[in-house]
Design a protein around this motif. Structure first.
Motif, PDB file in Angstrom:
ATOM      1  N   ARG A 113       0.844  -1.080   0.043  1.00 63.37           N
ATOM      2  CA  ARG A 113       0.096   0.050   0.077  1.00 63.37           C
ATOM      3  C   ARG A 113       0.750   1.184   0.116  1.00 63.37           C
ATOM      4  NH1 ARG A 113      -2.339   2.412   4.981  1.00 63.37           N
ATOM      5  NH2 ARG A 113      -3.332   4.335   4.352  1.00 63.37           N
ATOM      6  N   ARG A 114       0.551   2.402  -0.708  1.00 63.40           N
ATOM      7  CA  ARG A 114       1.084   3.516  -0.898  1.00 63.40           C
ATOM      8  C   ARG A 114       0.417   4.699  -0.593  1.00 63.40           C
ATOM      9  NH1 ARG A 114       6.776   3.088  -3.025  1.00 63.40           N
ATOM     10  NH2 ARG A 114       6.838   0.940  -3.990  1.00 63.40           N
ATOM     11  N   ASN A 115       1.046   5.137   0.372  1.00 63.56           N
ATOM     12  CA  ASN A 115       0.468   6.939   0.738  1.00 63.56           C
ATOM     13  C   ASN A 115       0.363   7.780  -0.620  1.00 63.56           C
ATOM     14  OD1 ASN A 115      -0.221   6.430   3.307  1.00 63.56           O
ATOM     15  ND2 ASN A 115       2.060   6.692   3.863  1.00 63.56           N
ATOM     16  N   GLU A 116      -0.123   8.774  -0.577  1.00 65.08           N
ATOM     17  CA  GLU A 116      -0.507   9.698  -1.601  1.00 65.08           C
ATOM     18  C   GLU A 116       1.174  10.529  -2.114  1.00 65.08           C
ATOM     19  OE1 GLU A 116      -3.340  13.060  -3.416  1.00 65.08           O
ATOM     20  OE2 GLU A 116      -3.312  12.619  -1.374  1.00 65.08           O
ATOM     21  N   ASP A 117       2.148  10.258  -1.154  1.00 59.73           N
ATOM     22  CA  ASP A 117       3.146  10.959  -1.229  1.00 59.73           C
ATOM     23  C   ASP A 117       4.220   9.648  -1.691  1.00 59.73           C
ATOM     24  OD1 ASP A 117       3.818   9.497   0.930  1.00 59.73           O
ATOM     25  OD2 ASP A 117       4.387  11.287   2.282  1.00 59.73           O
ATOM     26  N   GLY A 118       3.994   8.608  -1.853  1.00 56.46           N
ATOM     27  CA  GLY A 118       4.360   7.340  -2.223  1.00 56.46           C
ATOM     28  C   GLY A 118       5.254   6.432  -1.111  1.00 56.46           C
ATOM     29  N   THR A 119       5.125   6.946   0.100  1.00 54.49           N
ATOM     30  CA  THR A 119       5.510   6.110   1.163  1.00 54.49           C
ATOM     31  C   THR A 119       4.830   5.004   1.353  1.00 54.49           C
ATOM     32  OG1 THR A 119       4.573   7.610   2.707  1.00 54.49           O
ATOM     33  CG2 THR A 119       6.736   8.240   2.158  1.00 54.49           C
ATOM     34  N   PRO A 172      -6.946   4.605   2.082  1.00 52.43           N
ATOM     35  CA  PRO A 172      -6.436   5.143   0.627  1.00 52.43           C
ATOM     36  C   PRO A 172      -4.952   4.632   0.375  1.00 52.43           C
ATOM     37  CG  PRO A 172      -7.338   7.050   2.044  1.00 52.43           C
ATOM     38  CD  PRO A 172      -7.357   5.671   3.110  1.00 52.43           C
ATOM     39  N   CYS A 173      -5.157   4.088  -0.776  1.00 52.89           N
ATOM     40  CA  CYS A 173      -3.928   3.543  -1.477  1.00 52.89           C
ATOM     41  C   CYS A 173      -3.670   4.299  -2.812  1.00 52.89           C
ATOM     42  CB  CYS A 173      -4.063   2.080  -1.547  1.00 52.89           C
ATOM     43  SG  CYS A 173      -2.553   1.149  -2.115  1.00 52.89           S
ATOM     44  N   TYR A 174      -2.304   4.458  -3.039  1.00 56.68           N
ATOM     45  CA  TYR A 174      -2.025   5.270  -4.458  1.00 56.68           C
ATOM     46  C   TYR A 174      -0.938   4.645  -5.135  1.00 56.68           C
ATOM     47  CZ  TYR A 174      -4.811   9.082  -2.846  1.00 56.68           C
ATOM     48  OH  TYR A 174      -5.792   9.933  -2.312  1.00 56.68           O
ATOM     49  N   CYS A 175      -1.001   3.017  -5.005  1.00 58.52           N
ATOM     50  CA  CYS A 175       0.046   1.903  -5.679  1.00 58.52           C
ATOM     51  C   CYS A 175      -0.446   2.084  -7.152  1.00 58.52           C
ATOM     52  CB  CYS A 175      -0.143   0.871  -4.941  1.00 58.52           C
ATOM     53  SG  CYS A 175      -1.316  -0.283  -5.387  1.00 58.52           S
ATOM     54  N   GLN A 176       0.494   1.691  -7.929  1.00 59.35           N
ATOM     55  CA  GLN A 176       0.202   1.542  -9.589  1.00 59.35           C
ATOM     56  C   GLN A 176      -0.934   0.798  -9.776  1.00 59.35           C
ATOM     57  OE1 GLN A 176       1.904   3.584 -11.340  1.00 59.35           O
ATOM     58  NE2 GLN A 176       0.864   2.685 -13.173  1.00 59.35           N
ATOM     59  N   SER A 177      -0.984  -0.387  -9.068  1.00 63.92           N
ATOM     60  CA  SER A 177      -2.007  -1.038  -9.498  1.00 63.92           C
ATOM     61  C   SER A 177      -3.367  -0.752  -9.057  1.00 63.92           C
ATOM     62  CB  SER A 177      -2.217  -2.643  -8.273  1.00 63.92           C
ATOM     63  OG  SER A 177      -1.447  -3.485  -8.794  1.00 63.92           O
ATOM     64  N   GLY A 193      -6.266  13.405  -1.615  1.00 68.04           N
ATOM     65  CA  GLY A 193      -6.413  13.400  -0.322  1.00 68.04           C
ATOM     66  C   GLY A 193      -6.214  14.933   0.304  1.00 68.04           C
ATOM     67  N   PRO A 194      -6.872  15.206   1.536  1.00 70.14           N
ATOM     68  CA  PRO A 194      -6.988  14.118   2.546  1.00 70.14           C
ATOM     69  C   PRO A 194      -8.475  13.436   2.366  1.00 70.14           C
ATOM     70  CG  PRO A 194      -7.166  16.371   3.656  1.00 70.14           C
ATOM     71  CD  PRO A 194      -6.641  16.450   2.147  1.00 70.14           C
ATOM     72  N   MET A 195      -8.653  12.441   2.906  1.00 70.10           N
ATOM     73  CA  MET A 195      -9.906  11.752   2.762  1.00 70.10           C
ATOM     74  C   MET A 195     -10.772  12.489   3.663  1.00 70.10           C
ATOM     75  SD  MET A 195     -10.587   7.777   3.686  1.00 70.10           S
ATOM     76  CE  MET A 195     -12.254   6.944   3.670  1.00 70.10           C
ATOM     77  N   PRO A 196     -12.094  12.959   3.338  1.00 65.53           N
ATOM     78  CA  PRO A 196     -12.934  14.006   4.061  1.00 65.53           C
ATOM     79  C   PRO A 196     -13.315  13.451   5.220  1.00 65.53           C
ATOM     80  CG  PRO A 196     -14.206  12.973   2.313  1.00 65.53           C
ATOM     81  CD  PRO A 196     -12.814  12.594   2.052  1.00 65.53           C
ATOM     82  N   GLU A 197     -13.662  13.882   6.390  1.00 64.14           N
ATOM     83  CA  GLU A 197     -14.252  13.574   7.808  1.00 64.14           C
ATOM     84  C   GLU A 197     -15.559  13.073   7.434  1.00 64.14           C
ATOM     85  OE1 GLU A 197     -13.365  16.037  10.773  1.00 64.14           O
ATOM     86  OE2 GLU A 197     -11.586  16.034  10.804  1.00 64.14           O
ATOM     87  N   ALA A 198     -16.074  12.343   8.427  1.00 66.39           N
ATOM     88  CA  ALA A 198     -17.245  11.722   8.313  1.00 66.39           C
ATOM     89  C   ALA A 198     -18.508  12.711   8.195  1.00 66.39           C
ATOM     90  CB  ALA A 198     -17.767  10.725   9.327  1.00 66.39           C
ATOM     91  N   GLY A 199     -18.172  13.918   8.773  1.00 70.25           N
ATOM     92  CA  GLY A 199     -19.342  14.929   8.816  1.00 70.25           C
ATOM     93  C   GLY A 199     -19.737  15.519   7.531  1.00 70.25           C
TER      94      GLY A 199
END
Length: 746
Positions: A113-119, A172-177, A193-199
């Motif tokens: 799994r990748r964060n949006e920044d690739g980490t 959230p995952c930003y891997c190539q797949s 991102g960021p993923m919005p809060e529930a409200g």
């Protein structure tokens, strides 16, 4: 073999995650030790044991050709345990973790799994970066499913239990797949991102589409698990940890298009299983409310309770606590699954099994009165799968001081609060998803929709037909204003049924409920205005009758007439501005519809009750219940303290129809924080209940003691007195003549 899980009440889970630096793993686990443990398990009454093949770190505990074997493994832990248990006649369940590993990022970074920044982030509770595998990659086909095949072929287990699977997917995952598959399926790029809060989530359709797509990967993954196992061993049973809960709903997605929310039965699993987390969790509450849902799914189900307070520790809790947890499990129709943790060398603590023998003897004595029994419907609480995955959380959404008045809030608080209140009130109730409720709605005396914001059109139609035919319905808050995909409906779908229309959201973050004189006269504290945090609605009244007013807070709390959130001024400590004189809308309404009636509660009271447990909220809810389902109309009326729980089941045997009523004496010690103890349970004397029946019973017996209870019959009700409730009482009513046949057995 069949589905033996439903006939197996006493299981054991051996938790055995071992970091790579741990030395001497299974160093004392010889065949002799394995046989010794199997004998100890047998003596403790254990019928099936789950043990590790592949852990969260990504280590195999047998000589695998696919997965890395733990670097310091000294014996074939999995193989020796499997052999010894089979020799002892104990069923075997293999544990495998799905989506965490500390190893694979080295050779297969494309699977992570990748964060949006690739980490590459951590997986589950692991303290290692790059340890969370993505479900959308080739990992399953190329690695995990072959590993599963190897484990099944090598050990021939009776069951497979998959952990860190479905509950690890929705991040959230930003891997190539993910980029490629999302573009192919949805025709657009992944949301940024960021993923919005529930409200505010429902105001972001791009993220709603992603969440549905991502959760839509779960069903094909589960299908592949089951196919892989059954192709090799058709009789091996399969469970996937935590799937089948009302807050882990799984959508069916085909070619990027939403089809439906799948019921637990449609997932194809052989049984539902859960290890309730987190640290020190209140198992009795979890088992009670979740069991009242899973009992309606038609699948066998079990829950784990543990020797310890926190996974990965070796504390030992009181076996009184274990007994009460097991009693709760039995009362809701589940099966037991006790969890222990071996020491790193593979040995276990004998004292644990000395105490567990007492607990499982307690369970064994009660099994005969739970096997084949089905829950009795009376009050239905709707847990929309969509509403407990998507949309706003419950309770105070803003305006309350985040430090002084902060409370953790979840979407599930609404359903959980309704169940908690009904449990304390001694009301027989079950929790249903939408499809199951539609199939069972004619059996309900009352249906409660606790602010389930997202509802299917078919459910709204079924509720209209139910009330028109004479049913009773309570709807709260924003229920149904969005469809099951999170799309806002143009008009209020309940307008005809409720006799009013919800036209908008009121600006204030809290309001006060004021009962009319007639309603207040039936309440001990009816003269006190009820403070209610959370969203309330503007109403256009039709034919509904108003039973209570919704008062705005004082006008001066607003800086300007615009009444924007930025105009709200803080009023002392937690921020609850006092009530004003202006009526904003009705708080409680009642509308006759056909032969039935529908009540509307303008707020999120069930969530507030779960979060705060306030007696005034309980009094308001009970007053509303008395209007919709008076005591005389209920199947069972119970005189008991708030902390005693009641649950009713029934079955048909060769001896005839039987009703079985469970009473549980939950009495936690005073403790700060989250860790719960039930070590000393004071007995409760002279419990009484009154149950409506078609014919006079032949016997009323306290089980498993076999004690004949004092009872009388008034021609319509059996009245029963229980002299003393210690921990768990089972009242076995025999010879009643039910109108419906109840299937026996799983």
């Amino acid at each position: 073999m069949g589905n033996w899980i439903g006939r197996t009440f006493r299981k054991l889970h051996l938790d055995y995650h071992q970091p790579a630096w741990m030395e001497g793993v299974a160093g004392a686990f010889t065949l002799e030790e394995a046989r010794k443990q199997a004998g100890m398990f047998k003596e403790a009454g254990i019928e099936a044991v789950e043990f590790f093949a592949y852990d969260h770190y990504g280590h195999a505990f047998y000589p695998s050709r696919i997965a890395p074997v733990h670097p310091n493994l000294k014996s074939d832990y999995t193989g020796l345990m499997s052999r010894a248990l089979k020799e002892a006649g104990i069923r075997t369940i293999l544990y495998l973790n799905a989506f965490t590993t500390i190893h694979l990022h080295k050779n297969h970074p494309e699977w992570m799994r990748r964060n949006e920044d690739g980490t590459m982030p951590r997986g589950a509770w692991l303290q290692h970066d790059a340890s969370h595998v993505c479900i959308a990659t080739g990992y399953l086909k190329e690695y995990f499913l072959p590993l599963l095949q190897e484990a099944v072929r090598r050990h021939e287990p009776d069951g497979i239990w998959i952990d860190a699977g479905s509950w690890m997917v929705e991040y959230p995952c930003y891997c190539q797949s993910c980029h490629e598959r999302y573009k192919e399926d949805m025709g657009c790029e992944l949301p940024t991102g960021p993923m919005p809060e529930a409200g505010v989530e429902l105001d972001h359709p791009d993220w709603i589409r992603w969440r549905l797509w991502r959760r839509g990967l779960i069903a094909p993954y589960v299908k592949d698990l089951i196919r892989t196992i059954k192709e090799i061993s058709p009789e091996t049973l399969v469970a996937e940890n935590n799937l089948g809960k009302y807050f882990y709903g799984v959508p069916k997605i085909e070619q990027g298009q939403f089809v439906k929310w799948l019921t637990p039965r449609e997932l194809g699993l052989d049984w539902l299983s859960c290890d309730p987390v987190h640290f020190g969790a209140n198992h009795e509450m979890i088992f009670s409310r979740e069991g009242r849902y899973q009992a309606t799914t038609g699948l066998p189900f079990d829950y784990m309770n543990e020797r310890f307070h926190g996974w990965g520790e070796w504390q030992i809790r009181s076996h009184t606590d274990w007994k009460l947890e097991m009693a709760t499990i039995l009362a809701v129709g589940a099966r037991g699954f006790f969890a222990d943790q071996p020491y790193p060398d593979g040995t276990v603590e004998p004292t644990v099994y000395r105490d567990l023998k007492q607990v499982y003897s307690f369970v064994k004595d009660r099994e005969a009165f739970t096997f084949g029994a089905q829950p009795v419907p009376e009050v239905a609480v709707l847990a929309s799968l969509a509403s407990n995955v998507l949309g706003p959380t419950a309770g105070a959404e803003w305006g309350r001081d985040k430090h002084w008045g902060a409370l953790p809030k979840y979407r599930t608080d609404r359903v959980d609060g309704a169940s908690l209140w009904l449990t304390e009130a001694g009301i027989q109730h079950l929790i249903y998803d939408e499809e199951t409720l539609r199939n069972q709605i004619d059996r309900q005396s009352l249906v409660i929709i606790p602010d389930q914001c997202l509802l299917e059109e078919a459910t709204i139609t079924a509720l209209e037909q139910y009330v028109e035919a004479g049913g009773q319905l309570i709807v709260t808050g924003r229920s149904g204003l969005w469809n099951e995909q999170g799309e806002r409906r143009a008009t209020d779908p309940f307008a005809t049924l409720l006799g009013l229309s919800r036209t908008g959201v009121l600006p204030a973050p809290l309001h006060y409920w004021r009962a009319d004189p007639n309603m207040a006269a039936h309440m001990e504290y009816g003269q006190i205005r009820l403070q209610a945090w959370g969203t309330a609605m503007e109403l256009a009244m039709g034919n509904a009758e108003s039973l209570a007013d919704l008062l705005e807070p004082v006008d001066t709390v607003w800086r300007s007439e615009a009444r924007e959130r930025s105009d709200w001024r803080h009023y002392t400590t937690v921020g609850a501005a006092p009530a004003g004189a202006k009526v904003a809308a009705s708080a409680v309404t009642l509308h006759a519809y056909g032969k039935g009636q529908a009540m509307y509660l303008n707020g999120d009271l069930f969530a507030l009750y779960y979060l705060e447990g306030h007696r005034l909220i309980r009094e308001w809810l009970t007053s509303c219940l008395d209007i919709m389902l008076p005591a005389a109309a209920r199947k069972i009326q119970v005189r008991k303290p708030l902390h005693v729980e009641m649950n009713m089941t029934e079955r048909t045997t060769e001896a005839g129809h039987e009703t079985i009523v469970h009473f549980l004496n939950y009495f936690a010690q005073k403790r700060p924080g989250y860790v719960i103890h039930n070590e000393e349970i004071p007995p409760i004397y002279d419990l009484e209940f009154r149950m409506r029946m078609d014919t006079m019973p032949t016997r009323v017996v306290l089980q498993p003691e076999g004690t004949e209870l004092v009872w009388d019959w008034d021609g319509e009700h059996v009245n029963v007195r229980i002299p003393c409730l210690e921990l768990h009482a089972i009242v076995h009513i025999q010879g009643s003549n039910a109108k419906e046949e109840v299937a026996c057995g799983l």
